[in-house]
Scaffold this motif. Structure first.
Motif, PDB file in Angstrom:
ATOM      1  N   MET A   1      26.699  44.170  30.567  1.00  0.00           N
ATOM      2  CA  MET A   1      27.967  43.464  30.600  1.00  0.00           C
ATOM      3  C   MET A   1      27.672  41.966  30.541  1.00  0.00           C
ATOM      4  N   THR A   2      28.407  41.267  29.711  1.00  0.00           N
ATOM      5  CA  THR A   2      28.209  39.821  29.592  1.00  0.00           C
ATOM      6  C   THR A   2      28.844  39.112  30.799  1.00  0.00           C
ATOM      7  N   GLN A   3      28.483  37.847  30.972  1.00  0.00           N
ATOM      8  CA  GLN A   3      29.064  37.061  32.069  1.00  0.00           C
ATOM      9  C   GLN A   3      30.576  36.934  31.913  1.00  0.00           C
ATOM     10  N   ALA A   4      31.031  36.764  30.678  1.00  0.00           N
ATOM     11  CA  ALA A   4      32.468  36.641  30.432  1.00  0.00           C
ATOM     12  C   ALA A   4      33.198  37.933  30.786  1.00  0.00           C
ATOM     13  N   GLU A   5      32.618  39.063  30.417  1.00  0.00           N
ATOM     14  CA  GLU A   5      33.226  40.356  30.745  1.00  0.00           C
ATOM     15  C   GLU A   5      33.272  40.565  32.258  1.00  0.00           C
ATOM     16  N   GLN A   6      32.197  40.186  32.953  1.00  0.00           N
ATOM     17  CA  GLN A   6      32.167  40.331  34.406  1.00  0.00           C
ATOM     18  C   GLN A   6      33.197  39.427  35.066  1.00  0.00           C
ATOM     19  N   LEU A   7      33.352  38.219  34.548  1.00  0.00           N
ATOM     20  CA  LEU A   7      34.341  37.296  35.088  1.00  0.00           C
ATOM     21  C   LEU A   7      35.748  37.866  34.941  1.00  0.00           C
ATOM     22  N   ILE A   8      36.051  38.429  33.797  1.00  0.00           N
ATOM     23  CA  ILE A   8      37.360  39.044  33.564  1.00  0.00           C
ATOM     24  C   ILE A   8      37.576  40.200  34.531  1.00  0.00           C
ATOM     25  N   LYS A   9      36.552  41.013  34.708  1.00  0.00           N
ATOM     26  CA  LYS A   9      36.633  42.153  35.621  1.00  0.00           C
ATOM     27  C   LYS A   9      36.822  41.668  37.060  1.00  0.00           C
ATOM     28  N   ASP A  10      36.108  40.614  37.458  1.00  0.00           N
ATOM     29  CA  ASP A  10      36.232  40.066  38.810  1.00  0.00           C
ATOM     30  C   ASP A  10      37.633  39.515  39.062  1.00  0.00           C
ATOM     31  N   ILE A  11      38.174  38.777  38.100  1.00  0.00           N
ATOM     32  CA  ILE A  11      39.517  38.217  38.250  1.00  0.00           C
ATOM     33  C   ILE A  11      40.551  39.338  38.340  1.00  0.00           C
ATOM     34  N   ALA A  12      40.411  40.355  37.513  1.00  0.00           N
ATOM     35  CA  ALA A  12      41.336  41.491  37.565  1.00  0.00           C
ATOM     36  C   ALA A  12      41.263  42.182  38.930  1.00  0.00           C
ATOM     37  N   PHE A  13      40.063  42.349  39.468  1.00  0.00           N
ATOM     38  CA  PHE A  13      39.908  42.963  40.788  1.00  0.00           C
ATOM     39  C   PHE A  13      40.617  42.125  41.848  1.00  0.00           C
ATOM     40  N   CYS A  14      40.407  40.819  41.806  1.00  0.00           N
ATOM     41  CA  CYS A  14      41.027  39.931  42.793  1.00  0.00           C
ATOM     42  C   CYS A  14      42.550  40.001  42.742  1.00  0.00           C
ATOM     43  N   ILE A  15      43.106  40.107  41.553  1.00  0.00           N
ATOM     44  CA  ILE A  15      44.565  40.163  41.399  1.00  0.00           C
ATOM     45  C   ILE A  15      45.099  41.549  41.720  1.00  0.00           C
ATOM     46  N   ASP A  16      44.548  42.568  41.051  1.00  0.00           N
ATOM     47  CA  ASP A  16      45.089  43.921  41.142  1.00  0.00           C
ATOM     48  C   ASP A  16      44.799  44.607  42.471  1.00  0.00           C
ATOM     49  N   GLU A  17      43.603  44.469  42.972  1.00  0.00           N
ATOM     50  CA  GLU A  17      43.211  45.188  44.186  1.00  0.00           C
ATOM     51  C   GLU A  17      43.441  44.385  45.459  1.00  0.00           C
ATOM     52  N   CYS A  18      43.300  43.063  45.374  1.00  0.00           N
ATOM     53  CA  CYS A  18      43.374  42.232  46.579  1.00  0.00           C
ATOM     54  C   CYS A  18      44.641  41.406  46.666  1.00  0.00           C
ATOM     55  N   GLY A  19      45.374  41.260  45.562  1.00  0.00           N
ATOM     56  CA  GLY A  19      46.616  40.496  45.564  1.00  0.00           C
ATOM     57  C   GLY A  19      46.413  39.016  45.844  1.00  0.00           C
ATOM     58  N   MET A  20      45.310  38.463  45.370  1.00  0.00           N
ATOM     59  CA  MET A  20      44.994  37.055  45.636  1.00  0.00           C
ATOM     60  C   MET A  20      45.782  36.119  44.733  1.00  0.00           C
ATOM     61  N   ASN A  21      46.001  34.904  45.242  1.00  0.00           N
ATOM     62  CA  ASN A  21      46.599  33.858  44.412  1.00  0.00           C
ATOM     63  C   ASN A  21      45.472  33.068  43.737  1.00  0.00           C
ATOM     64  N   ASN A  22      45.830  32.081  42.925  1.00  0.00           N
ATOM     65  CA  ASN A  22      44.817  31.344  42.152  1.00  0.00           C
ATOM     66  C   ASN A  22      43.768  30.668  43.032  1.00  0.00           C
ATOM     67  N   GLU A  23      44.206  30.049  44.118  1.00  0.00           N
ATOM     68  CA  GLU A  23      43.260  29.363  45.004  1.00  0.00           C
ATOM     69  C   GLU A  23      42.300  30.363  45.665  1.00  0.00           C
ATOM     70  N   GLU A  24      42.839  31.478  46.110  1.00  0.00           N
ATOM     71  CA  GLU A  24      42.010  32.508  46.745  1.00  0.00           C
ATOM     72  C   GLU A  24      41.010  33.089  45.750  1.00  0.00           C
ATOM     73  N   ILE A  25      41.454  33.304  44.522  1.00  0.00           N
ATOM     74  CA  ILE A  25      40.560  33.820  43.481  1.00  0.00           C
ATOM     75  C   ILE A  25      39.412  32.849  43.251  1.00  0.00           C
ATOM     76  N   GLY A  26      39.724  31.573  43.136  1.00  0.00           N
ATOM     77  CA  GLY A  26      38.680  30.566  42.933  1.00  0.00           C
ATOM     78  C   GLY A  26      37.669  30.565  44.061  1.00  0.00           C
ATOM     79  N   ASN A  27      38.155  30.605  45.297  1.00  0.00           N
ATOM     80  CA  ASN A  27      37.259  30.634  46.454  1.00  0.00           C
ATOM     81  C   ASN A  27      36.383  31.883  46.447  1.00  0.00           C
ATOM     82  N   PHE A  28      36.991  33.009  46.119  1.00  0.00           N
ATOM     83  CA  PHE A  28      36.261  34.274  46.131  1.00  0.00           C
ATOM     84  C   PHE A  28      35.223  34.318  45.013  1.00  0.00           C
ATOM     85  N   LEU A  29      35.579  33.805  43.838  1.00  0.00           N
ATOM     86  CA  LEU A  29      34.619  33.752  42.736  1.00  0.00           C
ATOM     87  C   LEU A  29      33.427  32.871  43.092  1.00  0.00           C
TER      88      LEU A  29
END
Length: 73
Positions: A1-29
């Motif tokens: 998996m490329t870094q870009a693909e992993q980033l997309i997957k990570d952002i989707a996880f943060c939104i779909d599974e954790c319900g994070m907002n943009n700031e929370e996603i940035g901190n978690f990433l």
């Protein structure tokens, strides 16, 4: 998996599974990048759900709770 693909997957996880907002996603990433794991692994292995504010304080904010000293000997 490329870094870009992993980033997309990570952002989707943060939104779909954790319900994070943009700031929370940035901190978690940033946290997952610093540790060197993906977001799902970080959440499943290192984040604990709490039922009360006191429990959250004890588990997540107390520096002496479950203190792990990382070192390679």
């Amino acid at each position: 998996m490329t870094q870009a693909e992993q980033l997309i997957k990570d952002i989707a996880f943060c939104i779909d599974e954790c319900g994070m907002n943009n700031e929370e996603i940035g901190n978690f990433l940033r946290a997952s990048e610093e540790i060197g794991v993906n977001c799902q692994y970080l959440a499943e292995e290192f984040i604990f759900q709490c039922d009360t504010p006191e429990e959250f304080q004890r588990i997540h904010l107390d520096d002496d709770y479950l203190k792990i000293e990382w070192r390679l000997d």
